[in-house]
Design a protein around this motif. Sequence first.
Motif, PDB file in Angstrom:
ATOM      1  N   GLY A 149      10.070  40.903 -22.744  1.00 36.50           N
ATOM      2  CA  GLY A 149      10.685  39.734 -22.985  1.00 36.50           C
ATOM      3  C   GLY A 149      11.074  39.387 -21.609  1.00 36.50           C
ATOM      4  N   GLY A 150      10.574  39.796 -20.479  1.00 33.82           N
ATOM      5  CA  GLY A 150      11.017  39.264 -19.235  1.00 33.82           C
ATOM      6  C   GLY A 150      12.085  39.868 -18.476  1.00 33.82           C
ATOM      7  N   LEU A 151      12.607  40.665 -19.294  1.00 29.53           N
ATOM      8  CA  LEU A 151      13.976  41.412 -18.839  1.00 29.53           C
ATOM      9  C   LEU A 151      13.841  41.989 -17.270  1.00 29.53           C
ATOM     10  N   LYS A 152      14.565  41.810 -16.475  1.00 30.08           N
ATOM     11  CA  LYS A 152      14.598  42.339 -15.306  1.00 30.08           C
ATOM     12  C   LYS A 152      15.794  43.230 -14.843  1.00 30.08           C
ATOM     13  N   TRP A 153      15.865  44.581 -14.466  1.00 31.18           N
ATOM     14  CA  TRP A 153      16.802  45.425 -14.319  1.00 31.18           C
ATOM     15  C   TRP A 153      16.700  45.891 -12.674  1.00 31.18           C
ATOM     16  N   TYR A 154      18.021  45.526 -11.906  1.00 26.82           N
ATOM     17  CA  TYR A 154      17.824  46.001 -10.455  1.00 26.82           C
ATOM     18  C   TYR A 154      18.957  47.248 -10.531  1.00 26.82           C
ATOM     19  N   ARG A 155      18.674  48.094  -9.275  1.00 27.87           N
ATOM     20  CA  ARG A 155      19.803  48.873  -8.842  1.00 27.87           C
ATOM     21  C   ARG A 155      19.875  48.839  -7.557  1.00 27.87           C
ATOM     22  N   PRO A 156      20.650  47.965  -6.822  1.00 24.05           N
ATOM     23  CA  PRO A 156      20.905  47.756  -5.527  1.00 24.05           C
ATOM     24  C   PRO A 156      21.837  48.836  -4.780  1.00 24.05           C
ATOM     25  N   LEU A 157      21.678  49.146  -3.464  1.00 23.03           N
ATOM     26  CA  LEU A 157      22.424  50.100  -3.037  1.00 23.03           C
ATOM     27  C   LEU A 157      23.405  49.596  -1.950  1.00 23.03           C
ATOM     28  N   THR A 158      23.284  48.517  -1.544  1.00 21.59           N
ATOM     29  CA  THR A 158      24.105  47.526  -0.428  1.00 21.59           C
ATOM     30  C   THR A 158      24.860  46.476  -1.264  1.00 21.59           C
ATOM     31  N   LEU A 159      25.739  46.026  -0.649  1.00 21.53           N
ATOM     32  CA  LEU A 159      26.644  44.897  -1.101  1.00 21.53           C
ATOM     33  C   LEU A 159      25.540  43.788  -0.575  1.00 21.53           C
ATOM     34  N   HIS A 210      22.522  43.366  -0.565  1.00 22.42           N
ATOM     35  CA  HIS A 210      21.314  43.143  -1.712  1.00 22.42           C
ATOM     36  C   HIS A 210      22.245  42.648  -2.993  1.00 22.42           C
ATOM     37  N   VAL A 211      23.165  42.951  -3.476  1.00 26.96           N
ATOM     38  CA  VAL A 211      23.731  42.434  -4.410  1.00 26.96           C
ATOM     39  C   VAL A 211      24.096  41.192  -4.411  1.00 26.96           C
ATOM     40  N   LEU A 212      24.565  40.545  -3.425  1.00 28.49           N
ATOM     41  CA  LEU A 212      24.849  39.203  -3.130  1.00 28.49           C
ATOM     42  C   LEU A 212      23.546  38.160  -2.914  1.00 28.49           C
ATOM     43  N   GLU A 213      22.595  38.906  -2.543  1.00 28.29           N
ATOM     44  CA  GLU A 213      21.407  38.222  -2.510  1.00 28.29           C
ATOM     45  C   GLU A 213      20.664  37.875  -3.824  1.00 28.29           C
ATOM     46  N   LEU A 214      20.619  39.101  -4.783  1.00 25.72           N
ATOM     47  CA  LEU A 214      20.445  38.928  -6.176  1.00 25.72           C
ATOM     48  C   LEU A 214      21.215  37.758  -7.005  1.00 25.72           C
ATOM     49  N   LYS A 215      22.704  37.938  -6.621  1.00 23.15           N
ATOM     50  CA  LYS A 215      23.531  37.127  -7.321  1.00 23.15           C
ATOM     51  C   LYS A 215      23.270  35.462  -6.899  1.00 23.15           C
ATOM     52  N   GLU A 216      22.709  35.403  -5.959  1.00 23.33           N
ATOM     53  CA  GLU A 216      22.400  34.126  -5.274  1.00 23.33           C
ATOM     54  C   GLU A 216      20.995  33.646  -6.023  1.00 23.33           C
ATOM     55  N   LYS A 217      20.185  34.403  -6.228  1.00 25.75           N
ATOM     56  CA  LYS A 217      19.050  34.080  -6.709  1.00 25.75           C
ATOM     57  C   LYS A 217      19.009  34.144  -8.300  1.00 25.75           C
ATOM     58  N   TYR A 218      19.951  34.821  -8.931  1.00 25.98           N
ATOM     59  CA  TYR A 218      20.259  34.922 -10.317  1.00 25.98           C
ATOM     60  C   TYR A 218      21.753  34.711 -10.582  1.00 25.98           C
ATOM     61  N   PRO A 219      22.100  33.391 -10.601  1.00 30.04           N
ATOM     62  CA  PRO A 219      23.623  33.365 -10.904  1.00 30.04           C
ATOM     63  C   PRO A 219      23.920  33.796 -12.179  1.00 30.04           C
TER      64      PRO A 219
END
Length: 413
Positions: A135-145, A147-156
Motif C-alpha cells: 500500500g505504498g508504506l515507507k519505513w526509514y531508520r536514519p542514524l543521524t539527527l 537525516h531525521v530532519l530531512e525526512l520530516k521536512e519531506k514527509y511532514p
Amino acid sequence: FVMSMYALLRSSQTPPTEEQIEESLAGNLCRCTGYRPIVDAFRVFAKTNDALYADISSLSLQEGEVVCPSTGKPCSCGSKTVNDIDTSDQSICTTRHKPTSYSEVDGSTYTDKELIFPPELLLRKLTPLNLSGSGGLKWYRPLTLKHVLELKEKYPNAKLLIGNTEVGIEMRLKKMRYQVLISVTHVPELNMLNVKEDGIEIGAAVRLTELLNLFREVATQRPAHETSACKAFIEQLKWFAGTQIKNVASVGGNVCTASPISDLNPLWMAARAKFRIINSSGNVRNTLAENFFLGYRKVDLAGDEILLSIFLPWTRPFEFVKEFKQAHRREDDIAIVNAGMRVCLEEKGEEWVVSDASFAYGGVAPLSLCANKTKEFLIGKKWNQIVLQNALNVLQTDIVLKEDAPGGMVEFR
C-alpha cells in the motif's frame, strides 16, 4: 512468567529483592488463583534474612548455634558440612532446605550452556535502512539527527517510532493508516542523558527504563532537596507499565502522543520541565511543558519540527513535587485520574508561606490540565489546613466535568 523471571536473574548482578521480583512480573497480566503460588515460588531467588522467618527474641542461642531457616529452632547445622558423619535431623536440615541464591543461577557460570546475546550482532556496523511495504508504506531508520530532519521536512505527516507501543496498537487494532514511519531508535542526539548543574537533559528517544534508572541514581547522589521531582517520577514510573513495555517505550513518545491520561505529562508540567524543539533548518526553541499541550492529542509542533529533549530542573530547598494516580488496579492499568503537584515554601517569621505552586491533572479534560486558579489562590498564603481546604474548593471551579464527559465515572473523578 518463567521468561520474565529468567530475564531478571540473568540481568541482575546481585540477588533481586522481593519488590524487584514483583516489579518484573507487572507485565504478566494474569492474576488468577495461580498467581500467589507462582510469586511465592519465585521468592526463593530473593535475598532474604533468615531472621525474618523465625522469632529469635524468645530463643536462647548457644555458641555456634543459629536459627534454622527450616524449623525456626536453634541448631548448629550451619557449621557442619554434608560429609559430616552425624546425620541427625540438625545436620541435614539446611542441606535439605537450602535456599536457592543468585550464586547458583549466576549467568557467568553458565557460559557453555546459557545463550548469550550474539556478539556478531553487537559488533555489526549500523546502516541507515529504507524499506517499502504494501500500500505504498515507507519505513526509514536514519542514524543521524540531520537525516531525521530531512525526512520530516519531506514527509511532514510521518510518524516517529521508538518502541511502537502506541502506533502499533493504532495501526493493528484501530486500523489507522500511516504512510511513512521513521524509526529514531539509533539517533545519538535523541538518546542522550545529561546530568547538569541546574537539572537533567533527557533525549526524546530515551527509554523509560533508562530514565527510571537515572532518576534512582541521582536520587542517591544529589542533595535530597534537589531530587523531589525525580522521586515523584520514580514512584509514577513504577506503576506506569510493565518492565517489558518500559524497556522499549520512550519519553518523547509518551509526551507527543499527548494522551489526556498520560501518567507523566502532568508531572512534567508541575515540575517546571522545558521541552526543546528543533525544526528541519536546525533552529531550536524552548517551550514550557504546561504550554505544550493544545487539545485532544494535539501538541505545539509544526510539521517539520520534532521534540529533541526534555529539561527537568532540580527542585529548590523547601520545594516539593508529588505524583498521584488512581486506576482500577495498581499495576499495568490506565489512570482514571492522575496528577502532578508542586509547592514551594518560604519561611516568613515563624510561618511558612507558599512562594510558588503548580497543579496539573490528567483524566479530567481532553488534555492534561493546569489548575491555574488554585495556583493563584495559594501563592502568598500561609501553609496550613484551612488554606488547603479553601484550595480544594477553588479546585472545583478549575476542573469542571460535564455529566456526559467521555470516560464516565464523573462524580468519582
